[in-house]
Design a protein around this motif. Sequence first.
Motif, PDB file in Angstrom:
ATOM      1  N   ALA A   1       0.909  -1.168  -0.111  1.00 54.27           N
ATOM      2  CA  ALA A   1      -0.065  -0.016   0.140  1.00 54.27           C
ATOM      3  C   ALA A   1       0.662   1.335  -0.030  1.00 54.27           C
ATOM      4  O   ALA A   1       2.119   1.009   0.240  1.00 54.27           O
ATOM      5  CB  ALA A   1      -0.823  -0.139   1.157  1.00 54.27           C
ATOM      6  N   HIS A   2       0.318   2.350  -0.312  1.00 57.42           N
ATOM      7  CA  HIS A   2       0.966   3.529  -0.037  1.00 57.42           C
ATOM      8  C   HIS A   2       1.420   3.911   1.320  1.00 57.42           C
ATOM      9  O   HIS A   2       0.468   3.638   2.144  1.00 57.42           O
ATOM     10  CB  HIS A   2       0.012   4.771  -0.488  1.00 57.42           C
ATOM     11  CG  HIS A   2      -0.507   4.576  -1.902  1.00 57.42           C
ATOM     12  ND1 HIS A   2      -1.612   4.086  -2.568  1.00 57.42           N
ATOM     13  CD2 HIS A   2       0.046   5.389  -3.049  1.00 57.42           C
ATOM     14  CE1 HIS A   2      -1.635   4.340  -3.839  1.00 57.42           C
ATOM     15  NE2 HIS A   2      -0.596   4.859  -4.091  1.00 57.42           N
ATOM     16  N   ALA A   3       2.649   4.412   1.558  1.00 61.49           N
ATOM     17  CA  ALA A   3       3.186   4.632   2.692  1.00 61.49           C
ATOM     18  C   ALA A   3       2.453   5.586   3.462  1.00 61.49           C
ATOM     19  O   ALA A   3       2.036   6.928   2.729  1.00 61.49           O
ATOM     20  CB  ALA A   3       4.564   5.152   2.648  1.00 61.49           C
ATOM     21  N   PRO A   4       2.061   5.680   4.705  1.00 66.72           N
ATOM     22  CA  PRO A   4       2.489   4.614   5.598  1.00 66.72           C
ATOM     23  C   PRO A   4       1.647   3.494   5.964  1.00 66.72           C
ATOM     24  O   PRO A   4       1.484   3.005   7.066  1.00 66.72           O
ATOM     25  CB  PRO A   4       2.987   5.261   6.624  1.00 66.72           C
ATOM     26  CG  PRO A   4       1.878   6.585   6.634  1.00 66.72           C
ATOM     27  CD  PRO A   4       1.617   6.985   5.336  1.00 66.72           C
ATOM     28  N   LEU A   5       0.489   3.521   5.039  1.00 64.45           N
ATOM     29  CA  LEU A   5      -0.707   2.356   5.169  1.00 64.45           C
ATOM     30  C   LEU A   5      -0.358   1.144   5.730  1.00 64.45           C
ATOM     31  O   LEU A   5      -0.977   0.587   6.553  1.00 64.45           O
ATOM     32  CB  LEU A   5      -1.803   2.567   4.051  1.00 64.45           C
ATOM     33  CG  LEU A   5      -2.450   4.057   3.942  1.00 64.45           C
ATOM     34  CD1 LEU A   5      -3.260   3.851   2.566  1.00 64.45           C
ATOM     35  CD2 LEU A   5      -3.473   4.224   5.135  1.00 64.45           C
ATOM     36  N   GLY A   6       0.509   0.467   5.117  1.00 63.78           N
ATOM     37  CA  GLY A   6       0.707  -0.804   5.051  1.00 63.78           C
ATOM     38  C   GLY A   6       1.190  -1.127   6.916  1.00 63.78           C
ATOM     39  O   GLY A   6       0.557  -1.963   7.404  1.00 63.78           O
ATOM     40  N   SER A   7       2.175  -0.281   7.207  1.00 66.06           N
ATOM     41  CA  SER A   7       2.596  -0.245   8.674  1.00 66.06           C
ATOM     42  C   SER A   7       1.379   0.061   9.628  1.00 66.06           C
ATOM     43  O   SER A   7       1.412  -0.675  10.455  1.00 66.06           O
ATOM     44  CB  SER A   7       3.799   0.363   8.718  1.00 66.06           C
ATOM     45  OG  SER A   7       4.848   0.051   8.030  1.00 66.06           O
ATOM     46  N   ALA A   8       0.695   0.968   9.138  1.00 61.80           N
ATOM     47  CA  ALA A   8      -0.169   1.307   9.972  1.00 61.80           C
ATOM     48  C   ALA A   8      -1.363   0.348  10.227  1.00 61.80           C
ATOM     49  O   ALA A   8      -1.995  -0.212  11.544  1.00 61.80           O
ATOM     50  CB  ALA A   8      -0.944   2.587   9.691  1.00 61.80           C
ATOM     51  N   PHE A   9      -1.689  -0.465   9.272  1.00 63.28           N
ATOM     52  CA  PHE A   9      -2.632  -1.581   9.219  1.00 63.28           C
ATOM     53  C   PHE A   9      -2.291  -2.701  10.257  1.00 63.28           C
ATOM     54  O   PHE A   9      -2.837  -3.184  10.831  1.00 63.28           O
ATOM     55  CB  PHE A   9      -2.866  -2.190   8.015  1.00 63.28           C
ATOM     56  CG  PHE A   9      -4.071  -1.494   7.156  1.00 63.28           C
ATOM     57  CD1 PHE A   9      -5.521  -1.539   7.883  1.00 63.28           C
ATOM     58  CD2 PHE A   9      -3.930  -0.443   6.155  1.00 63.28           C
ATOM     59  CE1 PHE A   9      -6.566  -1.049   7.026  1.00 63.28           C
ATOM     60  CE2 PHE A   9      -5.089   0.325   5.725  1.00 63.28           C
ATOM     61  CZ  PHE A   9      -6.281   0.043   6.280  1.00 63.28           C
ATOM     62  N   ILE A  10      -0.829  -2.992  10.022  1.00 62.02           N
ATOM     63  CA  ILE A  10      -0.254  -4.116  10.980  1.00 62.02           C
ATOM     64  C   ILE A  10      -0.237  -3.431  12.394  1.00 62.02           C
ATOM     65  O   ILE A  10      -0.556  -4.290  13.290  1.00 62.02           O
ATOM     66  CB  ILE A  10       1.261  -4.473  10.603  1.00 62.02           C
ATOM     67  CG1 ILE A  10       1.385  -5.145   9.126  1.00 62.02           C
ATOM     68  CG2 ILE A  10       2.038  -5.149  11.598  1.00 62.02           C
ATOM     69  CD1 ILE A  10       2.609  -5.405   8.716  1.00 62.02           C
ATOM     70  N   THR A  11       0.050  -2.248  12.715  1.00 62.65           N
ATOM     71  CA  THR A  11      -0.141  -1.738  13.923  1.00 62.65           C
ATOM     72  C   THR A  11      -1.685  -1.854  14.749  1.00 62.65           C
ATOM     73  O   THR A  11      -1.812  -2.264  15.677  1.00 62.65           O
ATOM     74  CB  THR A  11       0.381  -0.189  14.047  1.00 62.65           C
ATOM     75  OG1 THR A  11       1.525  -0.074  13.524  1.00 62.65           O
ATOM     76  CG2 THR A  11       0.287   0.546  15.324  1.00 62.65           C
ATOM     77  N   ALA A  12      -2.580  -1.813  13.767  1.00 64.12           N
ATOM     78  CA  ALA A  12      -3.860  -1.877  14.121  1.00 64.12           C
ATOM     79  C   ALA A  12      -4.097  -3.343  14.342  1.00 64.12           C
ATOM     80  O   ALA A  12      -4.638  -3.566  15.362  1.00 64.12           O
ATOM     81  CB  ALA A  12      -4.992  -1.568  12.979  1.00 64.12           C
ATOM     82  N   ALA A  13      -3.870  -4.059  13.517  1.00 65.13           N
ATOM     83  CA  ALA A  13      -4.013  -5.523  13.737  1.00 65.13           C
ATOM     84  C   ALA A  13      -3.281  -6.174  15.035  1.00 65.13           C
ATOM     85  O   ALA A  13      -3.762  -6.872  15.773  1.00 65.13           O
ATOM     86  CB  ALA A  13      -3.354  -6.499  12.584  1.00 65.13           C
TER      87      ALA A  13
END
Length: 134
Positions: A8-20
């Motif tokens: 995904a567009h930065a920083p969405l990928g890392s943010a989704f992992i943080t949410a998970a």
Amino acid sequence: MVGILILAHAPLGSAFITAARHVFRSTPEHLEAIDVQPDQNTDEVIELGKQAIGRLNLGDGVLVLTDVFGGTPANCSQKLDALDQVAVLAGLSLPMLLRALTYRNDNLDVVFEMAQAGAQNGAIRVDNRLRIAP
């Protein structure tokens, strides 16, 4: 277990992992993100994706989740879809990711369908006109 790659567009990928991590109280196994930077070389993104898929595929395949169909991450994901045991789903949302993680011990087709259903069922109108019965 189906591996999950967020592209995904930065920083969405890392943010989704943080949410998970927040929801599951730990970082789910075999989950990675590639945050695509502005003007990042697409060949580099595709190569990073191939490497991640190599790490994530334990024999049950990899579901690639991407944010916006037609965007650079999704276009790169389409190149990864040609790989064996890879399925790509665009329109990433938290309900989609949580469903994928919950059903990932099933086969790749089921994980794909559950993730897609999570996205569709996760879009709910919430306002004063919505009455929830007790």
